[in-house]
Design a protein around this motif. Structure first.
Motif, PDB file in Angstrom:
ATOM      1  N   MET A  71       0.846  -1.169   0.000  1.00 18.06           N
ATOM      2  CA  MET A  71       0.000   0.000   0.000  1.00 18.06           C
ATOM      3  C   MET A  71       0.896   1.238   0.000  1.00 18.06           C
ATOM      4  O   MET A  71       1.947   1.241   0.617  1.00 18.06           O
ATOM      5  CB  MET A  71      -0.898  -0.013   1.237  1.00 18.06           C
ATOM      6  N   ASN A  72       0.463   2.283  -0.655  1.00 14.63           N
ATOM      7  CA  ASN A  72       1.175   3.550  -0.675  1.00 14.63           C
ATOM      8  C   ASN A  72       0.684   4.419   0.474  1.00 14.63           C
ATOM      9  O   ASN A  72      -0.505   4.724   0.566  1.00 14.63           O
ATOM     10  CB  ASN A  72       0.944   4.283  -1.989  1.00 14.63           C
ATOM     11  N   LEU A  73       1.622   4.808   1.344  1.00 16.35           N
ATOM     12  CA  LEU A  73       1.294   5.586   2.535  1.00 16.35           C
ATOM     13  C   LEU A  73       2.107   6.871   2.565  1.00 16.35           C
ATOM     14  O   LEU A  73       3.247   6.902   2.098  1.00 16.35           O
ATOM     15  CB  LEU A  73       1.596   4.774   3.795  1.00 16.35           C
ATOM     16  N   THR A  74       1.537   7.910   3.153  1.00 18.20           N
ATOM     17  CA  THR A  74       2.237   9.169   3.356  1.00 18.20           C
ATOM     18  C   THR A  74       2.223   9.491   4.838  1.00 18.20           C
ATOM     19  O   THR A  74       1.190   9.365   5.494  1.00 18.20           O
ATOM     20  CB  THR A  74       1.563  10.311   2.569  1.00 18.20           C
ATOM     21  N   VAL A  75       3.385   9.908   5.347  1.00 18.67           N
ATOM     22  CA  VAL A  75       3.498  10.316   6.743  1.00 18.67           C
ATOM     23  C   VAL A  75       3.974  11.763   6.761  1.00 18.67           C
ATOM     24  O   VAL A  75       5.041  12.082   6.231  1.00 18.67           O
ATOM     25  CB  VAL A  75       4.478   9.413   7.526  1.00 18.67           C
ATOM     26  N   PHE A  76       3.173  12.627   7.357  1.00 16.62           N
ATOM     27  CA  PHE A  76       3.538  14.029   7.519  1.00 16.62           C
ATOM     28  C   PHE A  76       4.210  14.207   8.869  1.00 16.62           C
ATOM     29  O   PHE A  76       3.623  13.888   9.903  1.00 16.62           O
ATOM     30  CB  PHE A  76       2.295  14.925   7.441  1.00 16.62           C
ATOM     31  N   GLY A  77       5.442  14.711   8.837  1.00 15.99           N
ATOM     32  CA  GLY A  77       6.205  14.917  10.059  1.00 15.99           C
ATOM     33  C   GLY A  77       7.145  13.761  10.289  1.00 15.99           C
ATOM     34  O   GLY A  77       6.707  12.620  10.461  1.00 15.99           O
ATOM     35  N   ILE A  78       8.443  14.034  10.261  1.00 22.10           N
ATOM     36  CA  ILE A  78       9.412  12.954  10.435  1.00 22.10           C
ATOM     37  C   ILE A  78      10.257  13.191  11.688  1.00 22.10           C
ATOM     38  O   ILE A  78      11.480  13.162  11.659  1.00 22.10           O
ATOM     39  CB  ILE A  78      10.266  12.716   9.171  1.00 22.10           C
ATOM     40  N   ALA A  87       7.364   0.729   6.386  1.00 20.98           N
ATOM     41  CA  ALA A  87       8.187   0.333   5.239  1.00 20.98           C
ATOM     42  C   ALA A  87       8.749  -1.069   5.447  1.00 20.98           C
ATOM     43  O   ALA A  87       8.811  -1.868   4.510  1.00 20.98           O
ATOM     44  CB  ALA A  87       9.315   1.339   5.035  1.00 20.98           C
ATOM     45  N   GLU A  88       9.141  -1.366   6.663  1.00 25.64           N
ATOM     46  CA  GLU A  88       9.723  -2.681   6.972  1.00 25.64           C
ATOM     47  C   GLU A  88       8.741  -3.819   6.680  1.00 25.64           C
ATOM     48  O   GLU A  88       9.156  -4.908   6.268  1.00 25.64           O
ATOM     49  CB  GLU A  88      10.167  -2.725   8.435  1.00 25.64           C
ATOM     50  N   VAL A  89       7.451  -3.580   6.886  1.00 28.32           N
ATOM     51  CA  VAL A  89       6.469  -4.634   6.614  1.00 28.32           C
ATOM     52  C   VAL A  89       5.995  -4.619   5.158  1.00 28.32           C
ATOM     53  O   VAL A  89       5.070  -5.344   4.805  1.00 28.32           O
ATOM     54  CB  VAL A  89       5.272  -4.601   7.604  1.00 28.32           C
ATOM     55  N   GLY A  90       6.641  -3.777   4.320  1.00 25.98           N
ATOM     56  CA  GLY A  90       6.399  -3.858   2.887  1.00 25.98           C
ATOM     57  C   GLY A  90       5.646  -2.725   2.233  1.00 25.98           C
ATOM     58  O   GLY A  90       5.449  -2.756   1.018  1.00 25.98           O
ATOM     59  N   HIS A  91       5.220  -1.741   2.970  1.00 25.80           N
ATOM     60  CA  HIS A  91       4.504  -0.611   2.370  1.00 25.80           C
ATOM     61  C   HIS A  91       5.470   0.359   1.702  1.00 25.80           C
ATOM     62  O   HIS A  91       6.639   0.439   2.077  1.00 25.80           O
ATOM     63  CB  HIS A  91       3.681   0.128   3.428  1.00 25.80           C
ATOM     64  N   GLN A  92       4.970   1.085   0.731  1.00 29.96           N
ATOM     65  CA  GLN A  92       5.727   2.156   0.076  1.00 29.96           C
ATOM     66  C   GLN A  92       5.370   3.447   0.811  1.00 29.96           C
ATOM     67  O   GLN A  92       4.228   3.893   0.764  1.00 29.96           O
ATOM     68  CB  GLN A  92       5.343   2.262  -1.403  1.00 29.96           C
ATOM     69  N   VAL A  93       6.351   4.031   1.497  1.00 31.79           N
ATOM     70  CA  VAL A  93       6.090   5.160   2.382  1.00 31.79           C
ATOM     71  C   VAL A  93       6.835   6.398   1.896  1.00 31.79           C
ATOM     72  O   VAL A  93       8.036   6.353   1.634  1.00 31.79           O
ATOM     73  CB  VAL A  93       6.524   4.844   3.832  1.00 31.79           C
ATOM     74  N   HIS A 143       0.856  10.511  -3.678  1.00 34.45           N
ATOM     75  CA  HIS A 143       1.398   9.161  -3.485  1.00 34.45           C
ATOM     76  C   HIS A 143       0.515   8.298  -2.577  1.00 34.45           C
ATOM     77  O   HIS A 143       0.262   7.140  -2.873  1.00 34.45           O
ATOM     78  CB  HIS A 143       2.811   9.251  -2.874  1.00 34.45           C
ATOM     79  N   GLY A 144       0.069   8.871  -1.476  1.00 32.85           N
ATOM     80  CA  GLY A 144      -0.531   8.066  -0.426  1.00 32.85           C
ATOM     81  C   GLY A 144      -1.998   7.742  -0.590  1.00 32.85           C
ATOM     82  O   GLY A 144      -2.816   8.625  -0.781  1.00 32.85           O
ATOM     83  N   GLU A 145      -2.310   6.461  -0.472  1.00 35.41           N
ATOM     84  CA  GLU A 145      -3.703   6.044  -0.361  1.00 35.41           C
ATOM     85  C   GLU A 145      -4.225   6.398   1.033  1.00 35.41           C
ATOM     86  O   GLU A 145      -5.410   6.591   1.215  1.00 35.41           O
ATOM     87  CB  GLU A 145      -3.825   4.537  -0.584  1.00 35.41           C
ATOM     88  N   ILE A 146      -3.318   6.427   1.971  1.00 37.00           N
ATOM     89  CA  ILE A 146      -3.625   6.813   3.356  1.00 37.00           C
ATOM     90  C   ILE A 146      -2.633   7.899   3.749  1.00 37.00           C
ATOM     91  O   ILE A 146      -1.431   7.773   3.494  1.00 37.00           O
ATOM     92  CB  ILE A 146      -3.527   5.622   4.323  1.00 37.00           C
ATOM     93  N   GLN A 147      -3.139   8.965   4.386  1.00 34.43           N
ATOM     94  CA  GLN A 147      -2.306  10.072   4.860  1.00 34.43           C
ATOM     95  C   GLN A 147      -2.277  10.012   6.379  1.00 34.43           C
ATOM     96  O   GLN A 147      -3.327   9.980   7.005  1.00 34.43           O
ATOM     97  CB  GLN A 147      -2.909  11.421   4.431  1.00 34.43           C
ATOM     98  N   MET A 148      -1.076  10.010   6.955  1.00 34.13           N
ATOM     99  CA  MET A 148      -0.925   9.980   8.408  1.00 34.13           C
ATOM    100  C   MET A 148      -0.260  11.272   8.852  1.00 34.13           C
ATOM    101  O   MET A 148       0.725  11.700   8.243  1.00 34.13           O
ATOM    102  CB  MET A 148      -0.090   8.787   8.827  1.00 34.13           C
TER     103      MET A 148
END
Length: 88
Positions: A1-8, A20-26, A76-81
């Motif tokens: 799944m394509n995920l976006t994370v705001f704030g690093i 990312a470790e479990v296979g998502h594109q982040v 990019h993200g199907e889900i935005q965090m």
């Protein structure tokens, strides 16, 4: 799944690395261009046991990317965090 994370920061970077470790594109987005550049160069700015290797390995594998381009990250993200404004 394509995920976006705001704030690093402490929350966002750990969350993104594990996803990312479990296979998502982040894609991680932050307004701090120097932090984004350092992460893209392999420097992990916070300490959490195991985090540095997770970030480096998944970045090398192309599963985690860092940017300041919020519009591209949203596309990019199907889900935005959202992980901004978290206390240190």
């Amino acid at each position: 799944m394509n995920l976006t994370v705001f704030g690093i920061g402490y929350v966002g970077l750990v969350q993104a690395a594990v996803l990312a470790e479990v296979g998502h594109q982040v894609v991680c987005v932050d307004i701090d261009a120097s932090k984004v550049e350092r992460l893209n160069q392999g420097f992990v700015p916070i300490f959490e046991p195991g985090l540095e290797s997770l970030v480096k390995e998944n970045h090398a594998a192309g599963r985690i990317k860092f940017t300041t381009d919020a519009a591209a990250a949203v596309r990019h993200g199907e889900i935005q965090m959202i992980a901004v404004g978290t206390p240190p």
